[in-house]
Design an enzyme around this catalytic site. Sequence first.
Site, PDB file in Angstrom:
ATOM      1  N   ASP A 196      -1.378  -1.046   5.652  1.00  0.00           N
ATOM      2  CA  ASP A 196      -1.340  -0.461   6.987  1.00  0.00           C
ATOM      3  C   ASP A 196      -2.337  -1.149   7.915  1.00  0.00           C
ATOM      4  O   ASP A 196      -3.374  -1.665   7.480  1.00  0.00           O
ATOM      5  CB  ASP A 196      -1.664   1.033   6.926  1.00  0.00           C
ATOM      6  N   GLU A 211       0.840  -1.200   0.000  1.00  0.00           N
ATOM      7  CA  GLU A 211       0.000   0.000   0.000  1.00  0.00           C
ATOM      8  C   GLU A 211       0.877   1.253   0.000  1.00  0.00           C
ATOM      9  O   GLU A 211       1.613   1.504   0.954  1.00  0.00           O
ATOM     10  CB  GLU A 211      -0.904  -0.008   1.236  1.00  0.00           C
ATOM     11  N   ASP A 229      -8.303   1.873   6.528  1.00  0.00           N
ATOM     12  CA  ASP A 229      -7.998   1.974   5.108  1.00  0.00           C
ATOM     13  C   ASP A 229      -7.223   0.746   4.640  1.00  0.00           C
ATOM     14  O   ASP A 229      -7.477   0.208   3.556  1.00  0.00           O
ATOM     15  CB  ASP A 229      -7.186   3.244   4.815  1.00  0.00           C
ATOM     16  N   ASP A 262      -4.748  -0.233   9.718  1.00  0.00           N
ATOM     17  CA  ASP A 262      -5.859   0.657  10.057  1.00  0.00           C
ATOM     18  C   ASP A 262      -7.039   0.316   9.155  1.00  0.00           C
ATOM     19  O   ASP A 262      -6.991  -0.653   8.387  1.00  0.00           O
ATOM     20  CB  ASP A 262      -5.449   2.132   9.904  1.00  0.00           C
TER      21      ASP A 262
END
Length: 655
Positions: free
Chosen positions: A514, A441, A518, A516
């Site tokens: 990541d 990402e 997203d 999180d």
Amino acid sequence: MAQERYNAGDIQVLEGLDAVRLRPGMYIGTTGIKGLHHILWEIVDNAVDEAANGFANRIEITVNSDNSATVSDNGRGIPVDIHPQLRVSGVEVVYTQLHAGGKFNNKNYSFSGGLHGVGASVTNALSKWLNVTVVRGGKKYEMSFHSYHDKATGKVKSGVPVDHLKCVAEKCKERTGTTVTFLPDDEVFGGSVFNYEIINKRVKELAFLNKGITFVLTDMRGTDEEGNVLHEEYNYSGGLSDFVKYLNENKTAMNKPIYYKGDNGSVFVEFAIQMTNGYTENMFSYVNNIPTPEGGTHETGFKSAITKVFNDFARERKLLKDKEPNLLGEDFREGMTAVLSIKMTNVQFEGQTKTKLGNVEAKTAVESLTQQGLTEFLKKNIGVGEDLVGKAIAAARVREAARKAKEITRQKNTISNANLIGKLSSCTSKEYDKNELFIVEGDSAGGSAKQARSRKYQGILPLRGKPLNVEKKRIDQVLSNEEFRSIISALDTGIGEEFDISSLKYDKVIILSDADQDGAHIRCILLTFFYRYMKELLVEGHVYIGMPPLYKVWKKDKIAYAYDDAQLPDCINEIGKGYSLQRYKGLGEMNPEQLWETTMNPATRTLMRVTVEDAAEAERLLTTLMGDAVDARKAYIITNADFNKDADKVFNEYV
């Protein structure tokens, strides 16, 4: 229907039990969580076979507080008379002889799911103890088995009868049937415990596949939110029709399920089909209640029949012009959810995993019976047929656009064309079984990964942004997306009908995003793409999720990494007072050395392999998370608040 007479003499013995304890993986695949549940399915399958052949209508499965399991049915009961060759009871034969049972001919079972399994004896061999109760002929019988360490040899004696079968009640008014309780051996399974969710999914699936049979599941180890013991009861009067409606619950259906059942004297065929306004095909097939995710001859016959019948209907109704070519099968199957269940004797599965049917006669039987069933339906439902053909014609137009897009992909997006590959940094090794592709990402993390990687075996493909949600897009739109075109070109397998896993350039495809929401969303989008267009990557275990740390704790030269909040206190205690703490907001905050040490180095990293254990449930959950039904998605997220974790529950993942 198999005859009512069923005695110990009907039990054929093929092999002894000696090797099971020595090499359990040969018989159950693994001694992990999957193998643990396998020994439960062996007992459940026996009960289901009894019910599916018309001898029982209720099966109860209980996980007890000590992690033992009880399976009870109201069938005929295992034969209790003396086996003519072995001179012990039928019960003792079934639980001490490998591949012993009444299913090796069709006298007592017209068909069975357990025939190509390893039998109840393996469950006995891999348990600390196993107890059997049989009610038959107005009498009640009991027998127990146990495993123990033989002091003389130092080896484990497994599945040994405590005593021979005993009649404990000469006059018993209880229902006929068999009850089996067993405790898996910790020495074999390393302390693994039964997973209620896994059992519940399979039991529900069996209830759909066996119309009218009641399945009761109870877990005495836990309670629900109201403090009640976990308990489910399933009985689907609609059978496969209820199954496809369940799978399409969060989709927009175009028709009521098309249902048919029939047989040719040796093969029983049952199917349900429902079209949706979606773009993906979802087919689930079973042979004698066993899932066949790799398909086989029965699926081939089923698909051929669908294509022929609907093309004939389109010609007959003048929906296709004389000069126009026939539509392809994939045109008719776009947006289709279908469940195909066949039952037959002498099943020949390809490989030991029972995932692909090899019987040639199954193709002919399924094709003929499916043609018969669909033709009868279309004669009575002309309007529905015209709607479905109209959808297929529209799909054909999209297919032609996709063909052109694929041509562009083939011509321009090759592994050697750096311009269209985007920012792929491929590895130098041609040893594809050792190569790894990290899909990373963001450019920042991609830059660190490129510096950190082992250039020989690790390729890096950074994503410039979130790819498309393929659940809501047509195939031509997917192929026009630069991110997906880069992934397709890097892997070099093709997609959809043209997917060829033998061309795979990387043994491990590792999603690195990541920690999180997203990042979770990107993982889910990529997993959806692989599931829809490269499912075999998941089935064969080539897809992984990288596990970067959330925290770095250090003091001077002493460093510890915490991969979640639960690990953080232990890391702090390890470093001691005066520590410094950093929470990583994203992969881009790590320098190359940190990324290599924590996430990319095969010697120190943690990867989560992504597999599809239950394709039907994965399909339904994927639709909930990624489809158009907003209310259903909200309800799921509210119920499962940790989205960063649940986004990946579409698939069964394990380290």
